[in-house]
Design an enzyme around this catalytic site. Structure first.
Site, PDB file in Angstrom:
ATOM      1  N   ASN A   1      60.999  72.615  65.418  1.00 55.19           N
ATOM      2  CA  ASN A   1      62.215  72.151  64.752  1.00 55.19           C
ATOM      3  C   ASN A   1      63.205  71.692  65.819  1.00 55.19           C
ATOM      4  O   ASN A   1      63.536  72.438  66.727  1.00 55.19           O
ATOM      5  CB  ASN A   1      62.822  73.299  63.941  1.00 55.19           C
ATOM      6  CG  ASN A   1      63.909  72.831  62.991  1.00 55.19           C
ATOM      7  OD1 ASN A   1      64.666  71.917  63.313  1.00 55.19           O
ATOM      8  ND2 ASN A   1      63.989  73.449  61.838  1.00 55.19           N
TER       9      ASN A   1
ATOM     10  N   CYS B   1      63.411  70.548  59.730  1.00 56.64           N
ATOM     11  CA  CYS B   1      62.386  71.216  58.926  1.00 56.64           C
ATOM     12  C   CYS B   1      62.010  70.360  57.721  1.00 56.64           C
ATOM     13  O   CYS B   1      60.870  70.386  57.263  1.00 56.64           O
ATOM     14  CB  CYS B   1      62.846  72.605  58.502  1.00 56.64           C
ATOM     15  SG  CYS B   1      64.461  72.639  57.713  1.00 56.64           S
TER      16      CYS B   1
ATOM     17  N   HIS C   1      66.621  75.355  53.908  1.00 54.25           N
ATOM     18  CA  HIS C   1      65.437  75.310  54.756  1.00 54.25           C
ATOM     19  C   HIS C   1      64.275  74.724  53.952  1.00 54.25           C
ATOM     20  O   HIS C   1      64.171  74.952  52.741  1.00 54.25           O
ATOM     21  CB  HIS C   1      65.109  76.729  55.228  1.00 54.25           C
ATOM     22  CG  HIS C   1      63.997  76.770  56.234  1.00 54.25           C
ATOM     23  ND1 HIS C   1      64.045  76.064  57.411  1.00 54.25           N
ATOM     24  CD2 HIS C   1      62.810  77.425  56.227  1.00 54.25           C
ATOM     25  CE1 HIS C   1      62.936  76.290  58.087  1.00 54.25           C
ATOM     26  NE2 HIS C   1      62.173  77.104  57.394  1.00 54.25           N
TER      27      HIS C   1
ATOM     28  N   ASP D   1      55.578  76.410  58.018  1.00 50.30           N
ATOM     29  CA  ASP D   1      57.010  76.670  58.144  1.00 50.30           C
ATOM     30  C   ASP D   1      57.421  76.423  59.590  1.00 50.30           C
ATOM     31  O   ASP D   1      57.399  77.331  60.421  1.00 50.30           O
ATOM     32  CB  ASP D   1      57.304  78.111  57.722  1.00 50.30           C
ATOM     33  CG  ASP D   1      58.802  78.400  57.654  1.00 50.30           C
ATOM     34  OD1 ASP D   1      59.580  77.513  58.027  1.00 50.30           O
ATOM     35  OD2 ASP D   1      59.180  79.503  57.231  1.00 50.30           O
TER      36      ASP D   1
END
Length: 1114
Positions: free
Chosen positions: A200, A205, A452, A469
């Protein structure tokens, strides 16, 4: 403090999590979504953590006159905690709130503790609107507090209608779960799952989740690999090459992959990477860009083949024979979430037939107005179906974007041929089976202003799901990937099951916003094999080379403790660098030859390495150690002794380097004969001083290194003048002027040397630098910009190229000027005015640059408000080279003596609103504002009187007295409204009352909470007047039609609670209470829908606001 069962801790980091930073002491952290803090791998068993909830009631909140405010200490998991708030915001217009380790300074070295926690500001009217944010963090000495710099807008917190401040008390809650520390960093995504994540960059993200989804469509990946690129392309300038490189690394790397090359190829700067964008918009823009780049190549048409479907918009008249249709293509479908329970309900709504009748009849060409039906049917669906779920919608009632967190289900298998193909047009090919398998679920966790993003993907359409993630990839079960992403509400387990407690429900803010389905009949084509033969050879070679270099650097880093880096500077380096790369001291050690030598190697063997490299035999080498002096200069200090040269490289580094870094810096002295062949170094006694010489030419403004000499301490510069002339290429008798270069930080010190004094009496020693030039006073008729060495070095040390930008175009350089850091304010604006061809420099107004946000600072530089250019360019501990400028219509000193107010004028008889800028001296009064305004506006009659009122959130808070000074009036957050005073208000009967009248509606999404809107106004209320009589006057005043007015309701409102009135009620009886703080809290409320068009003016705007769409520039 009460103990309670821990809530489910599966919420992701919402919005922008940062350690608190007191901006006056250090750099301002970017307000961005950080990569998620350490979360526990799902397959690891961790015992339930100790959890506790702490409630903090803060009295007299609005009167807190401190920047920071701490709660009392509370204990969770054996640790001491406290809450830290910034009541007026940590340099932002939001409440800032953090969880703090209370005893951090007293804890032992190396301490750390891991906690998952939530912070809340309780809504004391409707608990449903309590603002609650969750995160997790590993606390340590460097980051002993963690939380939210922008927790909630101050305007909402301090708005008395909202329910966060009741009787000036604010209630804050912290719920803390202390977990044992799990080694997050040792988790290996590749080893555990076979896949790697993406790093990131700050707030990317949203992009990472999309890139992982596209990468795991192998047909798409293969097409990207087959896009033509060449070995001469640079990834940072070529989107195809950058994407190929990224996909290759995702496929073959063992570690998470960076996306900086790709974002650079988009033409994004650092600021773009810290802006959270819309994924759906990025998906479209990226696909369009790739489609364009694929044209004329072997993969042309791939985007269409994968993602393009077609639907038919049709219209059919009911009573006449008239039909029309239009075929359109789509790459994704936008499906409604609100009011739909699942994907099928959304498709039903998508193809719903709309009837055109009544006032909405269709104008058919030769048939006139006709009743008709219109709708959409699908001609074909693509192999890869992208469904964008409309989780974010514009709420017209609230005039704001909202996130729809309603429960919305999506099937693992999607049948779009259901109910005999009801979604298909008559032209659709019914032989194609439109049965789809779910491939990806893209999730957003958080609210409308930030959050997020991550993705659940099953790359091969098997039973196994994976969560991507950012850098972390984990295996997931289908329930987590599907059911838990439906959204909606969830019940917390009861703390005391034995009691008949009402279960507590909370909204799930993590939910799916994009789905990717793959058609079952196209599965084998789409989920194809992609291997190295699909990758261009030049790309394989380039990326393997990059990987080898990375591995080499990794190995070097791992073995660094076994080696010493020796940096060897020579006369050639000094000659190459002085006057070009550097002007002060002698050399930039990062640009000289360095050797990586094992520490146990004898120094004598290192000298043999040097002999091979430079062709200087060992016996002709003499090495000097460098030393950092107290004045921060770095000079050769002394030659190595024979005993030191007999040591190992590692021992010598320890002797020479008190800082204990891995480098050893040496100067190689080589003496050359007349034939330029090396000679043995001369003997050096304490009486011999090694001096270095620079020559300055004022005509060329050029400084260069000319050599070094050994001189005797008791000798005089007079004795070497002939040699210095020879070194400079002058006749022996040329008159010279000598200066010693002493230091350059923080200011230049360069002192004249008297050639008649001895070197010792001039305090010259080994490593000192003498700068010399022709005597500038011999030919006094020739003048130069920088006549002597001290003025030239002063100029060099302070020169600064500044990039000037127009304030209205803050991303574009307009022009550059070379200035001096010591220029005064007047010098700078004078140079800018000269460049712009402006006669009056005082009309230039400058604004400094914020290095963190890459935007102009909110406040401009005041006239002569800073001393020097250097003060304009500094931002906390960083220095910028950017300034913004404006050209004013009047001189800045005059403007600063004035106060500019934006005043909204409501015309008494016309439905017209105009904003006027009133500019008056700061010591003026409100009466002066009104007098000025009268000259600019059209009044209903010549003797009309005006008043100035303060409006905030559609309520009137103040009528300004005519004698109030305008200097302290704030029009940034409050609207200033001017209006004519109605005649009836001027002649009030003692029994009459002047009441506030506000428009309101109830927000269905917020538990019927009152929302004010529109323009508030005053109304004279007579003593025995019924509501029916008041309504008549209001209808006439507002000019509302009978039909519309019949829908309105009227209520006496106090503290946000309406008491509805009947036509026969005597209204004045409700306005008898006097114990109300602020008249605006009691008002006559007009409840109706907000149908008025939104006005184009915006009064309460920050000076600089940027809403940036997604753009890919290259």
């Amino acid at each position: 403090m009460t103990m309670m069962t821990p809530p489910p801790l599966d919420q992701e980091d919402e919005e922008m999590l940062v350690p608190h930073s007191d901006f006056t002491e250090g750099p301002q952290p970017m307000e961005v979504a950080q990569p998620e803090a350490a979360s526990i791998a799902e397959n690891q068993q961790v015992e339930d953590p100790p959890t506790s909830k702490f409630t903090w009631a803060i009295e007299n909140f609005s009167r807190l006159n401190v920047k920071k405010h701490y709660s009392e200490t509370f204990v969770v998991g054996g640790y001491k905690w406290r809450i830290l708030i910034f009541p007026k915001g940590n340099n932002v217009d939001h409440l800032s709130m953090y969880l703090d380790v209370a005893d951090s300074p007293a804890l032992p070295y190396g301490w750390s503790r891991y906690a998952q926690f939530s912070l809340s500001v309780v809504n004391q009217i409707h608990n449903k609107y309590t603002v609650r944010k969750e995160t997790q963090h590993q606390f340590n000495a460097r980051e002993s507090d963690w939380g939210f710099t922008s927790f909630m807008p101050l305007s909402e917190l301090y708005d008395p209608n909202r329910g966060y401040l009741i009787n000036d008390a604010c209630i804050v809650e912290a719920e803390v779960a202390v977990r044992r520390v799990v080694d997050y960093w040792s988790y290996d995504s590749k080893k555990e799952t076979g896949y790697v994540g993406l790093k990131n960059q700050g707030a990317t993200c949203y992009m990472n989740s999309l890139l992982q989804t596209l990468y795991h469509i192998p047909y798409f990946r293969k097409a990207v690999y087959h896009m033509p690129t060449t070995e001469n392309d640079m990834p940072s300038w070529s989107i195809p090459l950058a994407l190929q490189s990224l996909f290759y690394k995702l496929q073959y790397s063992d570690n998470s992959v960076a996306t900086k090359e790709l974002t650079k190829s988009f033409g994004w700067d650092t600021y773009d990477s810290f802006m959270q964008h819309d994924v759906q918009e990025l998906n479209r823009v990226l696909c369009e860009k790739l489609e364009d780049k694929m044209k004329g190549t072997v993969v042309e048409g791939t985007i269409q083949q994968l993602f393009e479907g077609h639907h038919m918009n049709y219209l059919e008249c009911i009573n006449v024979d008239y039909k029309s249709s239009r075929k359109e293509s789509f790459y994704d479908l936008q499906l409604d979430v609100k009011g739909c329970q699942d994907v099928y309900a959304s498709f039903d709504k998508y193809v719903e037939v709309e009837r055109l009748e009544g006032d909405n009849k269709y104008q058919a060409e030769q048939y006139g107005l006709q009743e008709a039906k219109k709708g959409v049917l699908f001609i074909d669906f693509p192999p890869v179906l992208q469904l964008q779920l409309k989780r974010f919608e514009y709420d017209f009632m609230r005039d704001a974007m909202v996130k729809i967190n309603d429960r919305y289900e999506f099937p693992l298998q999607l049948d779009l041929d259901r109910d005999n193909g009801k979604y298909l047009s008559p032209d659709a090919d019914r032989s194609v089976r439109n049965l789809y398998m779910l491939h990806s679920v893209l999730v957003h966790s958080g609210g409308v202003h930030g959050g997020h993003y991550y993705a659940f993907i099953r790359p091969t359409l098997s039973e196994q799901w994976y969560k991507f993630d950012d850098e972390r990839v984990t295996k997931e079960d289908p329930k987590r990937a599907l059911d838990e992403q439906y959204g909606g509400e969830e019940e917390l387990p009861q703390a005391n099951p034995g009691f008949n407690n009402t279960p507590f429900k909370f909204t799930k803010y993590s939910n799916a916003y994009m789905l990717v389905y793959i058609r079952e009949s196209d599965k084998d084509k789409i989920i194809c094999n992609v291997d190295e033969k699909d990758i261009a050879e030049h790309l394989r070679i380039r990326l393997k080379k990059e990987q080898e270099e990375k591995e080499h650097k990794k190995k070097e880093k791992a073995e660094a403790h076994l080696y010493t880096i020796i940096k060897v500077a020579r006369d050639e380096d000094l000659a190459d660098q002085i006057g070009k790369d550097i002007y002060f001291d002698l050399v930039d050690h990062d640009k000289v030859r360095s050797f990586r030598i094992q520490k146990q190697l004898p120094f004598t063997l290192f000298k043999e390495e040097v002999a091979k490299e430079f062709g200087i035999p060992v016996q002709f080498q003499r090495f000097w150690l460098w030393a950092k002096r107290q004045n921060h200069t770095y000079r050769p200090n002394r030659p190595l002794t024979a005993q030191e040269e007999a040591q190992s490289v590692g021992q010598l580094r320890e002797v020479s380097n008190k800082a204990h870094n891995a480098e050893l810096k040496l100067f190689l002295e080589v003496e050359l004969g007349l034939d330029l062949r090396p000679l043995p170094p001369p003997d050096k006694t304490k009486e011999d001083i090694l001096l270095f010489f620079k020559f300055y030419d004022p005509a060329k403004e050029e400084l260069r290194y000319v050599g070094r000499l050994f001189v005797k301490a008791l000798g005089r510069p007079l004795e070497i003048l002939a040699k210095l002339n020879e070194m400079a290429g002058f006749p022996p008798n040329e008159q010279l002027q000598l200066f010693e270069e002493i230091k350059f930080e923080p200011t230049v010190m360069c002192e004249h040397i008297d050639v008649k004094f001895t070197f010792r009496s001039s305090q010259l020693e080994d490593g000192d630098i003498i700068c010399y030039q022709k005597n500038p006073y011999v030919m006094s008729d020739v003048r130069h910009r920088y006549q002597d060495i001290p003025t030239f070095l002063e100029y060099v040390n302070n020169r600064q190229v500044v990039h000037f930008r127009l304030l209205e175009k803050p991303k574009e350089d307009d022009f550059c000027l070379e200035l001096s850091k010591v220029f005064t304010y007047d010098d700078v604006v004078d140079r800018v005015a000269r460049h712009l061809g402006l006669d009056d420099p005082s009309k230039i107004r400058l604004t400094s640059h914020n290095c963190y946000s890459q935007q102009p600072k909110p406040q401009p530089i005041k006239y002569r408000g800073v001393e020097h250019l250097s003060d304009m360019l500094v931002h906390y501990n960083q220095t910028s080279d950017i300034l913004y400028y404006e050209v004013l219509d009047i001189p800045l000193p005059e403007l600063q003596g004035l106060k500019t107010l934006k005043v909204v004028f409501n015309h008494a008889t016309k439905d017209e609103v105009v904003i006027h800028s009133i500019r008056l001296p700061k010591n003026s009064t409100v009466g002066d504002v009104i007098s000025n305004l009268k000259t600019k506006v059209e009044l209903s009659h010549p003797n009309a009187e005006l008043r100035l009122i303060e409006v905030f959130y559609h309520k009137i808070y103040k009528i300004f007295p005519h004698n109030e000074k305008i200097e302290n009036i704030n029009d940034q957050y409050w609207t200033l409204r001017a209006e004519e005073i109605p005649e009836e208000e001027k002649n009030l009967d003692p029994r009459d009352r002047l009441i506030h009248v506000y428009h309101f509606m109830k927000d269905a999404n917020q538990n019927q909470m009152i929302q004010n809107f529109g323009d508030p106004f005053f109304l004279v209320l007579h003593e025995d007047e019924t509501l029916a009589e008041v309504k008549g006057r209001i209808q006439k005043k507002l000019q509302v039609s009978d039909e519309e007015f019949s829908k309105w309701k009227f209520a006496f409102c106090s503290h946000g609670r309406p008491e509805y009135l009947q036509d026969v009620d005597i209204v004045s009886t409700r306005f008898q209470r006097r114990d109300v703080y602020g008249a605006w809290e009691q008002y006559l409320g007009l409840e109706h829908a907000d149908t008025a068009p939104k006005r184009s003016y915006t009064v309460n705007q920050n000076r600089h606001t940027y809403e940036k769409p997604v753009k890919i520039y290259n």
